[in-house]
Design a protein around this motif. Structure first.
Motif, short mmCIF file in Angstrom:
data_model
loop_
_atom_site.label_atom_id
_atom_site.label_comp_id
_atom_site.label_asym_id
_atom_site.label_seq_id
_atom_site.Cartn_x
_atom_site.Cartn_y
_atom_site.Cartn_z
N THR A 7 0.81 -1.21 0.00
CA THR A 7 0.00 0.00 0.00
C THR A 7 0.84 1.27 0.00
N SER A 8 2.08 1.16 0.39
CA SER A 8 2.88 2.39 0.46
C SER A 8 4.29 2.11 -0.01
N VAL A 9 4.82 3.02 -0.83
CA VAL A 9 6.18 2.85 -1.29
C VAL A 9 7.18 3.12 -0.18
N ASN A 10 6.74 3.88 0.79
CA ASN A 10 7.70 4.28 1.81
C ASN A 10 7.76 3.33 2.99
N GLY A 11 6.74 2.48 3.07
CA GLY A 11 6.68 1.58 4.21
C GLY A 11 7.92 0.72 4.28
N ASP A 12 8.45 0.55 5.45
CA ASP A 12 9.66 -0.23 5.61
C ASP A 12 9.29 -1.70 5.77
N SER A 13 9.27 -2.39 4.62
CA SER A 13 8.86 -3.77 4.65
C SER A 13 10.04 -4.70 4.81
N ILE A 17 14.23 -5.01 -2.83
CA ILE A 17 13.72 -4.48 -4.09
C ILE A 17 12.20 -4.40 -3.97
N ARG A 18 11.67 -3.28 -4.35
CA ARG A 18 10.26 -3.05 -4.18
C ARG A 18 9.70 -2.40 -5.43
N LEU A 19 8.73 -3.05 -6.07
CA LEU A 19 8.05 -2.43 -7.22
C LEU A 19 6.64 -2.08 -6.79
N PHE A 20 6.22 -0.90 -7.13
CA PHE A 20 4.93 -0.42 -6.68
C PHE A 20 4.13 0.04 -7.90
N HIS A 21 3.18 -0.82 -8.34
CA HIS A 21 2.32 -0.51 -9.48
C HIS A 21 3.11 0.00 -10.68
N ILE A 35 2.82 -3.79 -12.19
CA ILE A 35 3.56 -4.82 -11.47
C ILE A 35 3.87 -4.33 -10.06
N SER A 36 3.44 -5.07 -9.05
CA SER A 36 3.85 -4.79 -7.68
C SER A 36 4.54 -6.03 -7.15
N LEU A 37 5.67 -5.82 -6.53
CA LEU A 37 6.50 -6.97 -6.19
C LEU A 37 7.52 -6.59 -5.13
N ASP A 38 7.71 -7.46 -4.16
CA ASP A 38 8.77 -7.25 -3.18
C ASP A 38 9.79 -8.39 -3.31
N ILE A 73 9.90 2.38 -8.08
CA ILE A 73 10.76 1.26 -7.73
C ILE A 73 11.72 1.72 -6.63
N LEU A 74 11.81 0.92 -5.58
CA LEU A 74 12.81 1.21 -4.55
C LEU A 74 13.84 0.09 -4.54
N ILE A 75 15.09 0.49 -4.55
CA ILE A 75 16.17 -0.48 -4.44
C ILE A 75 16.95 -0.11 -3.20
N ASP A 76 16.99 -1.01 -2.24
CA ASP A 76 17.81 -0.75 -1.06
C ASP A 76 17.40 0.58 -0.43
N GLY A 77 16.09 0.86 -0.47
CA GLY A 77 15.60 2.09 0.14
C GLY A 77 15.70 3.32 -0.73
N VAL A 78 16.28 3.19 -1.92
CA VAL A 78 16.44 4.35 -2.79
C VAL A 78 15.37 4.33 -3.86
#
Ligand SMILES: Nc1ncnc2c1ncn2[C@@H]1O[C@H](COP(=O)(O)OP(=O)(O)OP(=O)(O)O)[C@@H](O)[C@H]1O
Ligand SMILES: [Mg+2]
Lengths: 245, 293
Positions: A7-13, A17-21, A35-38, A73-78
């Motif tokens: 639900t959130s790109v910023n959430g610390d899951s 690697i995090r893809l958000f829609h 595509i959403s994917l952790d 897309i977040l990679i390593d928090g970036v």
């Protein structure tokens, strides 16, 4: 495995690697849709699907060879949307990439192709000699260091490509069809190498349509079709495709 | 050997013809611009010598006391640019005139008394010749002094010469600029071709995380090497040409132009550095183009 519907790109899951829609279009052609994917740290992930499904595109988005049309897309928090041109090299150094078309420099020897990664990181020549030599032996190319890539067979080029991908001890290994030109034994050898680095802590993502390989392993698998994430097709002999974690 | 230098040398070896053409272009630019510079350098020296030799005669009014004269001398010497003021009394002047006229000095015997005025002969510092009209202004300043009658100096031909000389200097700078620009563009073109030849390799380097500096360094090294080799060659040929020509001039003029000389060593180093700068600039131009594309 976490549900893809984050639900959130910023959430610390805890995902590396995090893809958000994420969607990617090339002009009118849609390569990836929503595509959403952790991917967790130290996960080993297969991306499968038919040709043209968007596997390579998905990987290319991760190291900013392409940029997303929609989503984040977040990679390593970036957040990749925030990475400036100057920041791209250091992003890419987190990755070791086996390209689908190898991308070896034809005018450089096998040794220099692999050494390039370390040279670009400013590693000292003495150390480079040692590490590259050892790595080439590991992929059984120890005696072909002086050869030029065009003189190698497809399988040999693929092994050099793998050697170059892992030589820099990357945090994330992306392998796009790393066994495409290999017979079963050679493919297993390459996978042994990827597993070796996986065990040493790397996160590994392999794009492949080699169902046999997937069947033989217990790793998490995602499937793309027409640029969308699909429920996994029946893999037959595979005993369990339940993801780890 | 650092990898960047190795790559630069390999690039030069792979593009021998292109690089040879570039070096020759820079060499020619240095020879032409250098020949102009050398001419300018020597004529400037000659010119300065002449200027240093310029005398200005300041004729005094009649009936000036010794004290007034000393005071006047002091005031003239404090004017900026004046190096020395030597007093020449009317008696001395007449003597000089007599020796100059020699046989014809009899003409002077018919004179009643001495018609010549007392005078100061002024010499100048080199700075007094900078800029047009400096001497005129000094002359005007002196002429305004009450004890001074007339001021005479060879200003006209010198000024004309100085105008021509300045024009010449301007043309020289212009030519130098054009040659420099041409050299920069040639280097830029060479580097652009090298980048083009290596575009796949550069793309791969980028993909494996090489920073721009790592990718660009060999091209800069290559370009600066071309600049250095070109200007070194140019200077060597210029020196050879100069020695030949100056020997001939000295022989034909029997040493009448004693001030001819080649560039001092620090100019040579300056030219070498300029050559490398030209290379670096050329490289910068093509890099900017490449990154934009
Ligand atoms: N640069 C591009 N420009 C236009 N279309 C592109 C581009 N890159 C990929 N595509 C299109 O996007 C779709 C997905 O391509 P992609 O290479 O990701 O497929 P893939 O799953 O890797 O296929 P394969 O298994 O054959 O390697 C394809 O239809 C492809 O034609
Ligand atoms: Mg692909």
């Amino acid at each position: 495995m976490r549900a893809p519907g984050v639900t959130s790109v910023n959430g610390d899951s805890g995902a590396l690697i995090r893809l958000f829609h994420v969607s990617k279009r090339f002009g009118k052609k849609t390569a990836l849709t929503d595509i959403s994917l952790d991917v967790a740290p130290n996960e080993f992930l297969f991306v499968t699907g038919p040709s043209g499904a968007g596997k390579s595109t998905l990987l290319r988005l991760l190291y900013l060879a392409e940029s997303t049309t929609e989503g984040q897309i977040l990679i390593d928090g970036v957040n990749l949307a925030r990475v400036q041109r100057r920041g791209i090299p250091s992003l890419r150094r987190k990755f070791g990439i086996v390209f689908q078309d190898y991308k070896l420099i034809p005018s450089k020897t096998v040794f220099d192709n692999v050494a390039l990664v370390l040279e670009a990181r400013g590693v000292r020549q003495r150390l480079i000699q040692k590490k590259v030599g050892a790595m080439l032996r590991m992929v059984e190319m120890g005696d072909r260091g002086d050869a030029l890539p065009p003189s190698l067979s497809g399988g040999e080029q693929q092994r050099v490509a793998v050697a170059r991908a892992v030589i820099g001890d990357p945090k994330i290994i992306l392998a796009d069809e790393p066994t495409g030109s290999l017979d079963a034994a050679a493919a297993e050898a390459i996978f042994g190498l990827l597993r070796h680095f996986h065990q040493r802590g790397a996160t590994v993502i392999v794009a492949t349509h080699d169902i046999e390989l997937i069947k033989a392993s217990q790793e998490r698998v995602i499937c793309l079709e027409g640029g969308r994430l699909q429920p996994l097709p029946e893999l037959g002999a595979r005993t369990s495709h339940a993801p780890r974690n | 050997m650092p990898p960047a230098i190795r790559r630069a040398l390999r690039d030069i070896a792979l593009n021998r013809f292109l690089n040879a053409v570039t070096v020759v272009t820079i060499t020619l630019a240095v020879i032409f611009a250098g020949a102009f510079g050398l001419f300018f350098y020597n004529v400037n020296g000659l010119f300065l010598d002449w200027q240093r030799g310029i005398r200005m005669m300041v004729y005094l009014e009649d009936g000036i006391s010794d004290a007034q004269r000393l005071d006047l001398k002091f005031r003239i010497k404090t004017i900026a640019g004046v190096a020395e003021a030597v007093y020449i009394s009317r008696a001395e002047a007449l003597e000089t005139l007599k020796t100059q006229l020699q046989q014809q000095s009899g003409v002077l015997d018919h004179l009643r008394g001495n018609p010549l005025p007392d005078a100061f002969e002024l010499t100048f510092r080199p700075t007094a010749h900078e800029g047009p009209g400096r001497l005129d202004r000094i002359a005007a300043e002196i002429e305004a002094l009450p004890e001074v009658g007339q001021v005479l100096y060879a200003q006209q031909w010198l000024q004309r010469f100085s105008t021509i000389f300045n024009l010449f200097k301007l043309v020289g700078y212009g030519l130098g600029g054009i040659f420099g620009l041409a050299a920069i563009l040639i280097v830029a073109n060479t580097i652009r071709l090298m980048i083009y030849n290596r575009r796949d390799e550069i793309e791969i380097m980028r993909l494996v995380g090489a920073a721009d500096g790592f990718i660009n360094a060999p091209f800069y090294i290559c370009a600066m090497l071309l600049g250095a080799v070109g200007s070194l060659l140019g200077l060597t040929i210029l020196l050879a040409l100069y020695s030949g020509i100056s020997r001939q001039i000295q022989q034909s003029l029997y040493g009448a132009l004693p001030t001819m000389s080649f560039f001092p060593w620090y100019w040579c180093i300056g030219i070498l550095i300029a050559g490398m700068l030209v290379g670096a600039l050329g490289c910068l131009v093509s890099m900017k183009q490449y990154l934009k594309a």
